[in-house]
Design an enzyme around this catalytic site. Structure first.
Site, PDB file in Angstrom:
ATOM      1  N   GLY A  13       6.626 -11.525  20.787  1.00  0.00           N
ATOM      2  CA  GLY A  13       7.196 -12.549  19.966  1.00  0.00           C
ATOM      3  C   GLY A  13       6.278 -13.643  19.909  1.00  0.00           C
ATOM      4  O   GLY A  13       5.377 -14.101  20.594  1.00  0.00           O
ATOM      5  N   GLY A  15       7.282 -16.713  18.594  1.00  0.00           N
ATOM      6  CA  GLY A  15       8.108 -17.948  18.254  1.00  0.00           C
ATOM      7  C   GLY A  15       7.261 -18.707  19.278  1.00  0.00           C
ATOM      8  O   GLY A  15       6.096 -18.537  19.471  1.00  0.00           O
ATOM      9  N   PHE A  16       7.866 -20.026  19.769  1.00  0.00           N
ATOM     10  CA  PHE A  16       7.307 -21.053  20.285  1.00  0.00           C
ATOM     11  C   PHE A  16       6.832 -20.519  21.842  1.00  0.00           C
ATOM     12  O   PHE A  16       5.734 -20.976  22.119  1.00  0.00           O
ATOM     13  CB  PHE A  16       8.380 -22.283  20.650  1.00  0.00           C
ATOM     14  CG  PHE A  16       8.641 -22.880  19.521  1.00  0.00           C
ATOM     15  CD1 PHE A  16       8.058 -23.776  19.100  1.00  0.00           C
ATOM     16  CD2 PHE A  16       9.936 -22.657  18.988  1.00  0.00           C
ATOM     17  CE1 PHE A  16       8.098 -24.547  17.881  1.00  0.00           C
ATOM     18  CE2 PHE A  16      10.408 -23.455  17.764  1.00  0.00           C
ATOM     19  CZ  PHE A  16       9.501 -24.403  17.160  1.00  0.00           C
ATOM     20  N   VAL A  81       9.433  -4.052  18.621  1.00  0.00           N
ATOM     21  CA  VAL A  81       9.557  -3.058  20.178  1.00  0.00           C
ATOM     22  C   VAL A  81      10.633  -2.780  20.136  1.00  0.00           C
ATOM     23  O   VAL A  81      11.705  -3.354  20.083  1.00  0.00           O
ATOM     24  CB  VAL A  81       8.937  -3.899  21.113  1.00  0.00           C
ATOM     25  CG1 VAL A  81       9.110  -3.324  22.608  1.00  0.00           C
ATOM     26  CG2 VAL A  81       7.307  -4.637  21.123  1.00  0.00           C
ATOM     27  N   GLU A 173      23.436 -30.512  12.429  1.00  0.00           N
ATOM     28  CA  GLU A 173      22.320 -30.574  11.384  1.00  0.00           C
ATOM     29  C   GLU A 173      22.725 -29.928   9.840  1.00  0.00           C
ATOM     30  O   GLU A 173      22.505 -30.477   9.171  1.00  0.00           O
ATOM     31  CB  GLU A 173      21.255 -30.119  12.074  1.00  0.00           C
ATOM     32  CG  GLU A 173      20.539 -31.017  13.209  1.00  0.00           C
ATOM     33  CD  GLU A 173      19.298 -31.086  13.727  1.00  0.00           C
ATOM     34  OE1 GLU A 173      18.644 -29.820  13.480  1.00  0.00           O
ATOM     35  OE2 GLU A 173      18.602 -31.831  14.153  1.00  0.00           O
ATOM     36  N   ASP A 303      13.870 -18.439  25.044  1.00  0.00           N
ATOM     37  CA  ASP A 303      15.014 -17.941  24.942  1.00  0.00           C
ATOM     38  C   ASP A 303      15.616 -16.902  25.653  1.00  0.00           C
ATOM     39  O   ASP A 303      16.864 -16.605  25.946  1.00  0.00           O
ATOM     40  CB  ASP A 303      15.659 -17.997  23.301  1.00  0.00           C
ATOM     41  CG  ASP A 303      15.778 -19.453  22.782  1.00  0.00           C
ATOM     42  OD1 ASP A 303      15.626 -20.356  23.476  1.00  0.00           O
ATOM     43  OD2 ASP A 303      16.009 -19.422  21.569  1.00  0.00           O
ATOM     44  N   ALA A 317      13.209 -25.504  21.891  1.00  0.00           N
ATOM     45  CA  ALA A 317      11.933 -25.342  21.799  1.00  0.00           C
ATOM     46  C   ALA A 317      11.013 -26.023  22.739  1.00  0.00           C
ATOM     47  O   ALA A 317      10.085 -25.170  23.340  1.00  0.00           O
ATOM     48  CB  ALA A 317      11.344 -26.189  20.493  1.00  0.00           C
ATOM     49  N   GLN A 318      11.286 -26.893  23.511  1.00  0.00           N
ATOM     50  CA  GLN A 318      10.311 -27.321  24.554  1.00  0.00           C
ATOM     51  C   GLN A 318      10.343 -26.424  25.707  1.00  0.00           C
ATOM     52  O   GLN A 318       9.193 -26.433  26.403  1.00  0.00           O
ATOM     53  CB  GLN A 318      10.610 -29.007  24.960  1.00  0.00           C
ATOM     54  CG  GLN A 318      10.174 -30.030  24.242  1.00  0.00           C
ATOM     55  CD  GLN A 318       8.507 -29.896  24.373  1.00  0.00           C
ATOM     56  OE1 GLN A 318       8.176 -29.562  25.366  1.00  0.00           O
ATOM     57  NE2 GLN A 318       7.928 -30.080  23.230  1.00  0.00           N
TER      58      GLN A 318
HETATM   59  C1  LIG Z   1      18.898 -22.925  13.535  1.00  0.00           C
HETATM   60  C2  LIG Z   1      18.054 -23.252  14.722  1.00  0.00           C
HETATM   61  C3  LIG Z   1      17.908 -24.723  14.828  1.00  0.00           C
HETATM   62  C4  LIG Z   1      17.654 -24.954  16.118  1.00  0.00           C
HETATM   63  N1  LIG Z   1      17.258 -26.477  16.149  1.00  0.00           N
HETATM   64  C5  LIG Z   1      16.407 -26.922  17.469  1.00  0.00           C
HETATM   65  C6  LIG Z   1      15.847 -28.130  17.354  1.00  0.00           C
HETATM   66  O1  LIG Z   1      16.207 -28.776  16.645  1.00  0.00           O
HETATM   67  N2  LIG Z   1      15.158 -28.505  18.504  1.00  0.00           N
HETATM   68  C7  LIG Z   1      15.072 -27.599  19.579  1.00  0.00           C
HETATM   69  O2  LIG Z   1      14.397 -27.785  20.524  1.00  0.00           O
HETATM   70  N3  LIG Z   1      15.319 -26.236  19.599  1.00  0.00           N
HETATM   71  C8  LIG Z   1      16.188 -25.886  18.294  1.00  0.00           C
HETATM   72  N4  LIG Z   1      16.292 -24.671  18.377  1.00  0.00           N
HETATM   73  C9  LIG Z   1      16.085 -23.684  19.523  1.00  0.00           C
HETATM   74  C10 LIG Z   1      14.613 -23.255  19.324  1.00  0.00           C
HETATM   75  O3  LIG Z   1      14.238 -22.917  18.176  1.00  0.00           O
HETATM   76  C11 LIG Z   1      14.631 -22.176  20.138  1.00  0.00           C
HETATM   77  O4  LIG Z   1      14.940 -22.626  21.535  1.00  0.00           O
HETATM   78  C12 LIG Z   1      13.079 -21.457  20.138  1.00  0.00           C
HETATM   79  O5  LIG Z   1      12.879 -20.876  18.993  1.00  0.00           O
HETATM   80  C13 LIG Z   1      12.946 -20.301  21.322  1.00  0.00           C
HETATM   81  O6  LIG Z   1      11.683 -19.866  21.095  1.00  0.00           O
HETATM   82  P1  LIG Z   1      11.060 -18.442  21.540  1.00  0.00           P
HETATM   83  O7  LIG Z   1       9.783 -18.327  21.606  1.00  0.00           O
HETATM   84  O8  LIG Z   1      11.969 -17.986  23.048  1.00  0.00           O
HETATM   85  O9  LIG Z   1      12.076 -17.559  20.656  1.00  0.00           O
HETATM   86  P2  LIG Z   1      11.939 -17.416  18.901  1.00  0.00           P
HETATM   87  O10 LIG Z   1      11.381 -18.691  18.466  1.00  0.00           O
HETATM   88  O11 LIG Z   1      13.368 -16.942  18.486  1.00  0.00           O
HETATM   89  O12 LIG Z   1      10.866 -16.235  18.620  1.00  0.00           O
HETATM   90  C14 LIG Z   1      10.961 -14.842  19.071  1.00  0.00           C
HETATM   91  C15 LIG Z   1      10.031 -13.998  18.291  1.00  0.00           C
HETATM   92  O13 LIG Z   1      10.398 -12.748  18.887  1.00  0.00           O
HETATM   93  C16 LIG Z   1      10.312 -11.738  17.787  1.00  0.00           C
HETATM   94  N5  LIG Z   1      10.993 -10.658  18.273  1.00  0.00           N
HETATM   95  C17 LIG Z   1      12.180 -10.484  18.580  1.00  0.00           C
HETATM   96  N6  LIG Z   1      12.592  -9.144  19.048  1.00  0.00           N
HETATM   97  C18 LIG Z   1      11.228  -8.550  18.820  1.00  0.00           C
HETATM   98  C19 LIG Z   1      10.914  -7.191  19.027  1.00  0.00           C
HETATM   99  N7  LIG Z   1      11.861  -6.207  19.611  1.00  0.00           N
HETATM  100  N8  LIG Z   1       9.682  -6.980  18.710  1.00  0.00           N
HETATM  101  C20 LIG Z   1       8.640  -7.478  18.344  1.00  0.00           C
HETATM  102  N9  LIG Z   1       9.038  -9.035  18.006  1.00  0.00           N
HETATM  103  C21 LIG Z   1      10.551  -9.376  18.469  1.00  0.00           C
HETATM  104  C22 LIG Z   1      11.134 -12.774  16.636  1.00  0.00           C
HETATM  105  O14 LIG Z   1      10.536 -12.012  15.433  1.00  0.00           O
HETATM  106  C23 LIG Z   1      10.534 -13.888  16.975  1.00  0.00           C
HETATM  107  O15 LIG Z   1       9.476 -14.239  15.897  1.00  0.00           O
HETATM  108  C24 LIG Z   1      16.886 -24.194  17.073  1.00  0.00           C
HETATM  109  C25 LIG Z   1      17.218 -22.762  16.881  1.00  0.00           C
HETATM  110  C26 LIG Z   1      17.817 -22.535  15.796  1.00  0.00           C
HETATM  111  C27 LIG Z   1      17.988 -20.683  15.550  1.00  0.00           C
END
Ligand SMILES: Cc1cc2nc3c(=O)[nH]c(=O)nc-3n(C[C@H](O)[C@H](O)[C@H](O)COP(=O)(O)OP(=O)(O)OC[C@H]3O[C@@H](n4cnc5c(N)ncnc54)[C@H](O)[C@@H]3O)c2cc1C
Length: 437
Positions: A13, A15-16, A81, A173, A303, A317-318
């Site tokens: 992943g 993401g954040f 994955v 938003e 998440d 995100a935090q």
């Molecule tokens: C539209 C939207 C607006 C938001 N606004 C806010 C905000 O204003 N403030 C805030 O704090 N939070 C906000 N959030 C929530 C925040 O973005 C998430 O809580 C945060 O991105 C979670 O981070 P993460 O690293 O857990 O997952 P993600 O950022 O979702 O990253 C997950 C990564 O895993 C990868 N992945 C998934 N499955 C697989 C797999 N099987 N194999 C390989 N890679 C995989 C994906 O491609 C992705 O890159 C928002 C979310 C969305 C969708």
């Protein structure tokens, strides 16, 4: 040789959570393999601005390989994955590759949760990745073009009704940005479609918008939206969505060709593929140290994870950033033979914007609204964006929009056919199946 010298940590992943875990491990010169199905980190909080033509997709994405340039012990693998065997410490990718690990951090994020509402999967747009935002933007622009060419007022009204389901930060938003688009772009670009003819409806099943905020800020956000002519309905439970309408539990039907589903989130499907114990919304259950019970070498963060005893932590995100760093720190502790420490969340506040000069923010005991909150929102989002170039371009775009009341370029880019009931966008599962098959 010490274990820290030879162990290989795999982080799934970008993401954040994954980004911050990888950085922490790479700074400690641990061998890391960073795996993601796409080759970039996406700044999800600004996705709605891409969907409403405020920003371009590449302005909120940053290539994973560029992030790793400074870290010689970290590698990136573009791979999805699709399974694995935690007992054998292996992952399996859609291409059939087996990836072994000594330690694993699952940071695969989430996907839309439809709560079993009929049509939510196939007939509504979601906002969970750049492709979602591009499809929604193209659809909105096509709908406006179609309405411009129509003479029948009833058909035009349905085309020009935009329904957003979910009154959390994403829904609020999105509604605010659409209202801005209606006020500042529609009258300039279209001759027959008037701003008055465009209807925006925000539906929330619960009693109020923005549940994590204080009552005062919730009320302020509602007033700001209503002031921008958004039809805000709380206690409005959606029972069915079709390509042309949204049905409510009250029996009311709202004719709309565009419905955006922003109502919930569930864990990325990989959790089920790995056969790990899951909790609410398919999230991987982890103990307070973010370790998966029964597999001491596997951690989950962001998440995708639900922490025993801290189930109510928001999926924001935090939390993902702090958990990603904490999971990495615990991996390092484990490699040094030290015990893992429990995760403790430091709440830095929450904010949501309702369009130009309007936002609500909660930082500790302080509650900020209006223009000061909006500037705070702009500053925080700029700082959190990855990459100096992206920050600069986004800043210039925002300054341009602020001074000229204009949005980004509104080109319909891509060749997908216009969405109808039969060819609604591919779901996450469809995409996975395509990749596997
Ligand atoms: C539209 C939207 C607006 C938001 N606004 C806010 C905000 O204003 N403030 C805030 O704090 N939070 C906000 N959030 C929530 C925040 O973005 C998430 O809580 C945060 O991105 C979670 O981070 P993460 O690293 O857990 O997952 P993600 O950022 O979702 O990253 C997950 C990564 O895993 C990868 N992945 C998934 N499955 C697989 C797999 N099987 N194999 C390989 N890679 C995989 C994906 O491609 C992705 O890159 C928002 C979310 C969305 C969708």
């Amino acid at each position: 040789m010490k274990e820290t010298d030879r162990a290989r940590v795999v982080v799934v992943g970008a993401g954040f959570a994954g980004l911050h875990a990888v950085r922490r491990l790479a700074k400690a010169r641990i061998r890391v393999l960073w795996v993601d199905g796409r080759n970039y980190h996406c700044f999800l909080p600004l996705l709605y601005q891409v969907a409403t033509a405020g920003l371009e997709p590449q302005e909120i994405a940053y290539p994973a390989r560029s992030i790793l340039r400074r870290f010689p012990t970290a590698e990136f693998r573009l791979a999805h994955v699709v399974g694995g065997d935690p007992a054998a410490r292996t992952l399996v990718t859609a291409a059939g590759e087996r990836i072994g690990y000594d330690r694993l951090i699952i940071a695969a994020g989430g996907a839309a949760e439809d709560f079993g509402v009929a049509g939510a999967r196939d007939s509504a747009f979601r906002l969970y990745d750049l492709e979602d935002a591009r499809l929604l933007r193209n659809h909105m622009l096509r709908v406006l073009e179609e309405a411009e060419a129509l003479e029948d007022p009833a058909a035009r009204a349905a085309l020009l009704t935009f329904v957003i389901v979910g009154g959390g930060p994403t829904g609020v938003e999105m509604a605010g940005a659409l209202a801005e688009f209606r006020t500042h772009v529609v009258p300039r670009d279209y001759r027959k479609v008037t701003a008055e003819a465009v209807r925006i409806v925000l539906l929330e099943a619960g009693p109020e918008l923005l549940p994590p905020f204080t009552p005062r800020l919730r009320e302020r956000a509602r007033r700001d939206l209503v002031g921008r002519r958004v039809d805000v309905r709380s206690g409005a439970r959606v029972t069915r969505i079709t390509p042309d309408a949204v049905e409510l539990a009250t029996g009311e039907t709202i004719s709309a060709r565009t419905t955006v589903w922003a109502a919930g989130i569930r864990a990325a499907p990989v959790t089920a593929d790995l056969g790990l114990a899951t909790g609410k919304s398919g999230r991987v259950r982890v103990d307070p140290t973010l370790r998966v019970p029964g597999y001491p070498e596997v951690f989950a963060a962001g998440d995708v994870a639900i922490v025993d005893g801290a189930e109510r932590l928001p999926q924001v995100a935090q939390v993902a950033i702090q958990q990603g760093e904490h999971a990495a720190a615990n991996v390092l502790r484990g490699l040094r033979g030290e015990p893992c420490l429990p995760f403790q969340y430091r709440d830095k506040g929450s904010m949501a914007t309702i369009g130009r000069s309007h936002a609500v923010a909660m930082i500790g005991r302080f509650q900020v609204t209006g223009r000061p909150a909006w500037f705070l929102w702009l500053a925080v989002h700029l700082v959190m964006l990855i990459g100096f170039r992206n920050r600069l371009v986004v800043l210039v775009n925002w300054a341009w929009s602020y001074l000229t009341y204009d949005f980004g370029l509104r080109a319909i880019v891509g060749t997908e056919p216009e969405r109808t009931a039969g060819n609604a966008r591919a779901t996450d599962t469809d995409r996975r199946q395509t990749r596997v098959g």
